[in-house]
Design a protein around this motif. Structure first.
Motif, short mmCIF file in Angstrom:
data_model
loop_
_atom_site.label_atom_id
_atom_site.label_comp_id
_atom_site.label_asym_id
_atom_site.label_seq_id
_atom_site.Cartn_x
_atom_site.Cartn_y
_atom_site.Cartn_z
N SER A 16 0.83 -1.21 0.00
CA SER A 16 0.00 0.00 0.00
C SER A 16 0.86 1.26 0.00
N ASP A 39 -8.18 -3.71 -0.96
CA ASP A 39 -8.09 -4.20 0.42
C ASP A 39 -9.19 -3.55 1.24
N GLN A 42 -8.80 -2.85 5.11
CA GLN A 42 -7.92 -1.78 5.59
C GLN A 42 -8.15 -0.45 4.88
N SER A 44 -6.23 1.26 3.12
CA SER A 44 -5.10 2.16 3.41
C SER A 44 -5.03 3.33 2.44
N ASP A 85 -3.87 -1.64 -5.51
CA ASP A 85 -3.35 -2.16 -4.24
C ASP A 85 -4.23 -3.34 -3.83
N THR A 86 -3.58 -4.43 -3.40
CA THR A 86 -4.35 -5.63 -3.05
C THR A 86 -4.10 -6.05 -1.60
#
Ligand SMILES: Nc1ncnc2c1ncn2[C@@H]1O[C@H](COP(=O)(O)OP(=O)(O)OP(=O)(O)O)[C@@H](O)[C@H]1O
Ligand SMILES: [Mg+2]
Length: 209
Positions: A16, A39, A42, A44, A85-86
């Motif tokens: 992230s 994600d 989260q 992020s 982002d994963t």
């Protein structure tokens, strides 16, 4: 339009963070960038983008949450670069996102605990023809030991994978910057700025093709 994704089999390796670093670098160059945050636990990148907006950090970086690749595909139009982002766990979506990407970054620490699962995931992803030539391993949150770095680099090249030609060093200051909506070369500390610029240039070159 290009897609650069950050995937991994380990949590906390810098996915992230590096996603934000790349997005910021592209935005500073005037590119239209979107961070696709997969994600959902989260978020992020989404949270960080909101903080960035509140703090008035320019240029604005757009980050949105996505549950499926289908939703992301519908959104791609109008962007020069989509940074994905994963989650810190490789699953079916990881593979699908990787297929859709122009470059797939796998951040990893230099410890065997980090390298083992990273190389295992790289090997698994490389079995898919559409992914094998897009995999780039990024040494992330690295310490000051040259020996550890060299060992990690040797292991990665023995395994036959490409590596980013810059490392993302571990520095507390990077965390402090993220907390106020900044990333990478937006650091006020000149040493951090320089270190971040190396990583940004290397990632941008691959991401923009
Ligand atoms: N270069 C760095 N120096 C110091 N701390 C860093 C650095 N890069 C990232 N961090 C910190 O490490 C932690 C994990 O980073 P990050 O959230 O980017 O990892 P992740 O791979 O996305 O984790 P997850 O799998 O949980 O999503 C965060 O607290 C982040 O601020
Ligand atoms: Mg993350």
């Amino acid at each position: 339009m290009r897609v650069a994704s950050f995937v991994g089999q380990k949590g906390g390796v810098g996915k992230s963070t590096l996603a934000r670093v790349l997005a910021v670098a592209a935005a500073h160059q005037g590119h239209q960038v979107l961070i696709g945050d997969f994600d959902l636990e989260q978020l992020s990148c989404v949270e960080w983008a909101a903080m960035r907006l509140r703090q008035g950090v320019e240029p604005e970086v757009e980050a949105r949450a996505f549950k499926s690749l289908k939703k992301l595909r519908k959104t791609l139009e109008g962007y020069d670069l989509v940074v994905v982002d994963t989650r810190g766990l490789a699953d079916e979506l990881t593979e699908d996102i990787s297929k859709e990407s122009d470059v797939v970054f796998l951040p990893t620490g230099t410890s065997m605990d980090d390298l083992r699962p990273t190389l295992a995931l790289a090997k698994r992803l490389a079995k898919t023809k559409a992914v094998s030539n897009k995999i780039v391993i990024v040494l992330s949150k690295t310490g000051r030991s040259e020996r550890l770095l060299e060992q990690a680099e040797a292991l990665i090249s023995e395994a036959g994978f490409d590596m980013l030609n810059a490392v993302w060093p571990e520095r507390d200051g990077f965390q402090a910057d993220l907390d106020v909506g900044r990333a990478g070369s937006e650091a006020s500390n000149p040493h951090l700025k320089l270190a971040a610029q190396h990583v940004e240039t290397a990632m941008l070159t691959l991401a923009l093709g």
